[in-house]
Every structure is written in C-alpha cells, then in structure tokens.
Write a protein that holds these residues in place. Structure first.
Motif, PDB file in Angstrom:
ATOM      1  N   ASP A 218      38.396 -25.745   4.030  1.00 48.60           N
ATOM      2  CA  ASP A 218      39.740 -25.395   3.545  1.00 48.60           C
ATOM      3  C   ASP A 218      40.244 -26.409   2.532  1.00 48.60           C
ATOM      4  O   ASP A 218      40.786 -26.048   1.488  1.00 48.60           O
ATOM      5  CB  ASP A 218      40.730 -25.334   4.727  1.00 48.60           C
ATOM      6  CG  ASP A 218      40.539 -24.073   5.552  1.00 48.60           C
ATOM      7  OD1 ASP A 218      40.992 -24.042   6.716  1.00 48.60           O
ATOM      8  OD2 ASP A 218      39.937 -23.127   5.020  1.00 48.60           O
TER       9      ASP A 218
ATOM     10  N   MET B 164      38.446 -28.398   0.715  1.00 50.72           N
ATOM     11  CA  MET B 164      37.639 -28.309  -0.498  1.00 50.72           C
ATOM     12  C   MET B 164      38.119 -27.163  -1.368  1.00 50.72           C
ATOM     13  O   MET B 164      38.244 -27.302  -2.593  1.00 50.72           O
ATOM     14  CB  MET B 164      36.181 -28.088  -0.103  1.00 50.72           C
ATOM     15  CG  MET B 164      35.255 -28.093  -1.293  1.00 50.72           C
ATOM     16  SD  MET B 164      33.672 -27.392  -0.844  1.00 50.72           S
ATOM     17  CE  MET B 164      32.615 -28.447  -1.753  1.00 50.72           C
ATOM     18  N   LEU B 165      38.395 -26.015  -0.733  1.00 53.03           N
ATOM     19  CA  LEU B 165      38.864 -24.864  -1.500  1.00 53.03           C
ATOM     20  C   LEU B 165      40.214 -25.140  -2.144  1.00 53.03           C
ATOM     21  O   LEU B 165      40.472 -24.699  -3.255  1.00 53.03           O
ATOM     22  CB  LEU B 165      38.967 -23.635  -0.598  1.00 53.03           C
ATOM     23  CG  LEU B 165      37.672 -22.861  -0.517  1.00 53.03           C
ATOM     24  CD1 LEU B 165      37.766 -21.760   0.500  1.00 53.03           C
ATOM     25  CD2 LEU B 165      37.348 -22.258  -1.875  1.00 53.03           C
TER      26      LEU B 165
ATOM     27  N   GLY C 270      41.166 -28.065  -3.253  1.00 54.49           N
ATOM     28  CA  GLY C 270      40.850 -28.865  -4.440  1.00 54.49           C
ATOM     29  C   GLY C 270      40.287 -28.011  -5.555  1.00 54.49           C
ATOM     30  O   GLY C 270      40.698 -28.114  -6.712  1.00 54.49           O
ATOM     31  N   LEU C 271      39.370 -27.118  -5.206  1.00 54.07           N
ATOM     32  CA  LEU C 271      38.759 -26.261  -6.223  1.00 54.07           C
ATOM     33  C   LEU C 271      39.802 -25.335  -6.835  1.00 54.07           C
ATOM     34  O   LEU C 271      39.774 -25.051  -8.034  1.00 54.07           O
ATOM     35  CB  LEU C 271      37.618 -25.440  -5.617  1.00 54.07           C
ATOM     36  CG  LEU C 271      36.375 -26.215  -5.183  1.00 54.07           C
ATOM     37  CD1 LEU C 271      35.353 -25.283  -4.563  1.00 54.07           C
ATOM     38  CD2 LEU C 271      35.742 -26.947  -6.353  1.00 54.07           C
TER      39      LEU C 271
END
Lengths: 190, 232
Positions: free
Chosen positions: A171, A173-174, A176-177
C-alpha cells in the motif's frame, strides 16, 4: 573532408557509399583494421587511405548527430567548397536517412543505472508458521530482472532480485508510485 | 477396558482431574496433559506447581503480575524492563526475585501456546482451571487475554519469516539534458532505490525505468494489490 573527395569518387556504386557510411558510424570503426581493409578493397585504395576515410566519415556522422543537424543545408556547409557536388548531396542524404536510427541507438546506449528488463509478481497466502499454527496472511512476491548497461550491449549481466512485500508495504509503495504519476502528469501538462 | 467409559466421562467433565488420575493410576500432571488445549507436551511438575502457586497471591498482586506479563508480551524486546518490574514487585511484596522469575517463565507458556493455537478466551480460562488456578484469577487472566489478543496475534504474524523483505523505496525522476553523443536530449527517466532486508543487513538495489516501464510497473502493482485485497 579532402580525403573523402578523391576516394569516394572511386566508389563502385551508391550502395557502396551508403554501406560505408553505416559501417563507419559505430564507435569502434576508426580503429578497425578489418573494416579498413575491406574498404580498401571496395574502393581500390590503400589500407591507410581507407582508414583515414573511415575516420573522416565517423567524425562527420557523429558531428551531425551531436548537433542534431536535420536540414540538408546545415550539413552541406560542412563540406569544403571544392568537394564533388553530387557526392556531397549523396552523403548528406545518407547521413540524414540514418540520423533517426543513430539517435535512438545513442539514446539507448547512454550511461544509466541498470535498466529494468522484466518484472513479474505473485500473491501467496501464508497459512502457518512456527509462531502461529493457523493463519491466513496474504503476501506479495515481486521478481525483477535488471540489466547492467555498463557491460557490452546485448551481453549485459542480467541480475535478478526477488522482493517480498506485506500488504502494508505494498500500500505504501503504491502511494509513492501514485505520487510519481501525479507529478509526471503535472510536468506533462505544462 | 475402562478407556472408552473414561473418555466419555472426561468429555462430559464428570470426573475431576484427581479422579481421573487415581482411577487410571497415572500422575496428576499426566492427567492434566490429557485435557490442556494450549500444549500437547507434558508439563513438568515444577510448572504445574507454579500455576497452582498463583492462588497464593491476592487479587491486587495477581492483577499487577498479569499487567507486567502482558506488558512484556506486547513488547517482547523489553526483556530488561520485564525483569526489572519483577524485581520491584518481589521487593514490594516481600518475596525473593528468583522463584518469582521462574513462576513467570512457567506462566508465559500459557499465552505463547494459546497464541500458537489461536485459543479463545473461554479455552484459556478452561486451561487455567484445569491447572488448578482459582476461578476469579482464571477469569481475570482470560479477560486480559481476549483484550490483548488482536495486538498479540498481529505481533506473531509480523514475526513470521519474510524473505528479502522490502524495507524502503526511494525514487527520483529527471530529464536527461545531454550526453556525449547528443548535445540536446529530452528524455525522462525514473530511478528507483529499493532497500531490501537480507538477514541482518540491508542491501540497496538501484534501477532505472523508462516512462512506459514505470506505467506498466504501476499497473502491475495495482493488480497485485487488487489480488491481495480479495483475500483480506
């Protein structure tokens, strides 16, 4: 440019000139004796003269690429006044034809961090461990293949990384992306 | 012989542990083992005695001890604090620290086993009663257990083995302005740094992605997340 004038006139055909321009582009071309010898054979000149010719063509093509010369007039002025006119036009035409390909090649060969080549993922379900005998915890495994471009092109060392992410990590990471994507769309919108 | 009859009586709790022990001529601890839910191992006599000794504490002392125990369970790294609190308790209540520590060590077996077997509040209370702990103490302990259970089970899951766990991700994106081959370029690139835990140390992995690769990566990660969400 002068060496080019005389030697090129002896070229058997337009295709030979075209091939020569293409062969002299790669970075190793000016040093290649093999290329010099085969050119000498095609043009009926000595190997040394062939080598000079290759070096001249190499410098010309890289100059055109570096300064991104796209108009024929920009290239024509590079030749000395006494240069054979139709040969001048032929070489200019060939250089312009090859420019996009050479430009893409240069872009893909530039130095950079290892490139991501391939990526795949899998979601597993952990059902037991030594600390908990019954559980149902999903976890994500991501496998990435990166190519180290500092090695020779094509034979780049492919190294492989497998990473495990818990739900929270994924979650975050997403998140940040997503922020990267938003920033990219702001930049693109400008 | 009497096995079948005994089994059915055990199942309906008609016999107490002592009756079972005398009837089948086994020791009391072995009889207890037959009925405990948090462990299948035979508890040594010292452990069984420790549990029964809990009855010697009054209500207030038992409540403090339970609190110290659960504080330790919730923060397992604070071993020093746990021992320090036990020494303090021993001093305040006029007992020696050594036996108290051993008692707590025995007591810890119960929550550890219960966590492993995912026992409910009632099951924990049953086990305490089987071990000879008084009703109100068993009640209090099992209530504390159910109170802290969600956090404790998350902790246990968090301790589960993870291979190459992703610890951190840093990124930057930029534009290539020029190279030795091309004076003017305008290529966007994204650089990722992944920090991965390998055993006790971390490893950094650097990589570069083009924009299309980045969008593909994002898309795949969203699919992975959707897949994980299905399961939770």
């Amino acid at each position: 440019m002068a060496p080019m004038n005389t030697r090129h006139c002896k070229a058997p055909s337009k295709d030979a000139v075209r091939q020569l321009c293409a062969d002299s582009f790669p970075s190793g071309a000016p040093e290649s004796w093999r290329l010099a010898e085969s050119t000498a054979g095609t043009l009926s000149v000595s190997a040394i003269e062939a080598k000079e010719l290759i070096a001249a063509l190499h410098t010309l093509s890289h100059h055109i690429l570096f300064h991104n010369l796209t108009a024929p007039e920009q290239i024509l002025v590079l030749f000395p006044k006494s240069f054979h006119p139709s040969l001048k036009i032929l070489i200019t035409k060939i250089m312009l034809e090859h420019s996009p390909t050479w430009r893409n090649e240069a872009l893909s060969n530039q130095i950079s961090l290892p490139h991501l080549v391939e990526m795949d993922w899998r979601v597993d379900m952990k059902t037991a461990s030594d600390s908990v005998s019954r559980m149902a915890v999903p976890t994500c495994l991501v496998h990435m293949k990166v190519e180290d471009s500092s090695c020779l092109r094509g034979s780049g060392a492919l190294s492989s990384v497998t990473v495990e992410l818990s739900k929270e990590t994924l979650d975050t990471m997403l998140d940040g992306l997503g922020r990267i994507r938003d920033q990219l769309s702001v930049v693109a919108g400008k | 012989m009497e096995c079948a009859e005994l089994n059915s009586k055990i199942a309906s709790f008609e016999y107490t542990i002592t009756e079972v022990a005398t009837k089948v001529n086994i020791s009391r601890p072995t009889a207890i083992m037959l009925q405990l839910q948090f462990t299948k191992d035979t508890l040594p006599d010292s452990v069984s005695n420790d549990f029964q000794n809990l009855n010697k504490f009054n209500e207030q002392q038992f409540t403090s001890l339970t609190e110290i125990l659960f504080n330790f369970l919730l923060e397992p790294k604070e071993a020093d604090r746990f021992l320090h609190q036990l020494s303090e308790f021993a001093g305040e209540n006029g007992m020696s620290a050594g036996p108290l520590r051993n008692l707590m060590k025995s007591l810890l077996l119960l929550p550890h086993g219960s966590l492993k077997k995912n026992l409910t509040e009632d099951q924990v209370k049953e086990d305490l009663l089987t071990l000879g702990v008084s009703e109100d103490k068993a009640d209090h302990f099992s209530q504390q257990w159910s109170l802290h259970y969600p956090v404790l089970s998350r902790l246990a899951v968090g301790q589960t083995l993870m291979v190459n766990q992703l610890v951190d991700m840093e990124w930057k994106f930029g534009v290539t302005v020029g190279t030795s081959e091309l004076q003017k370029v305008g290529n966007t690139f994204l650089q990722l740094k992944l920090v991965i835990r390998k055993g006790n140390s971390t490893e950094n992995v650097y990589m570069e992605l083009t924009l299309p690769q980045f969008y593909n990566f994002l898309h795949e990660m969203e699919r992975a997340k959707a897949s994980m969400d299905c399961f939770s």
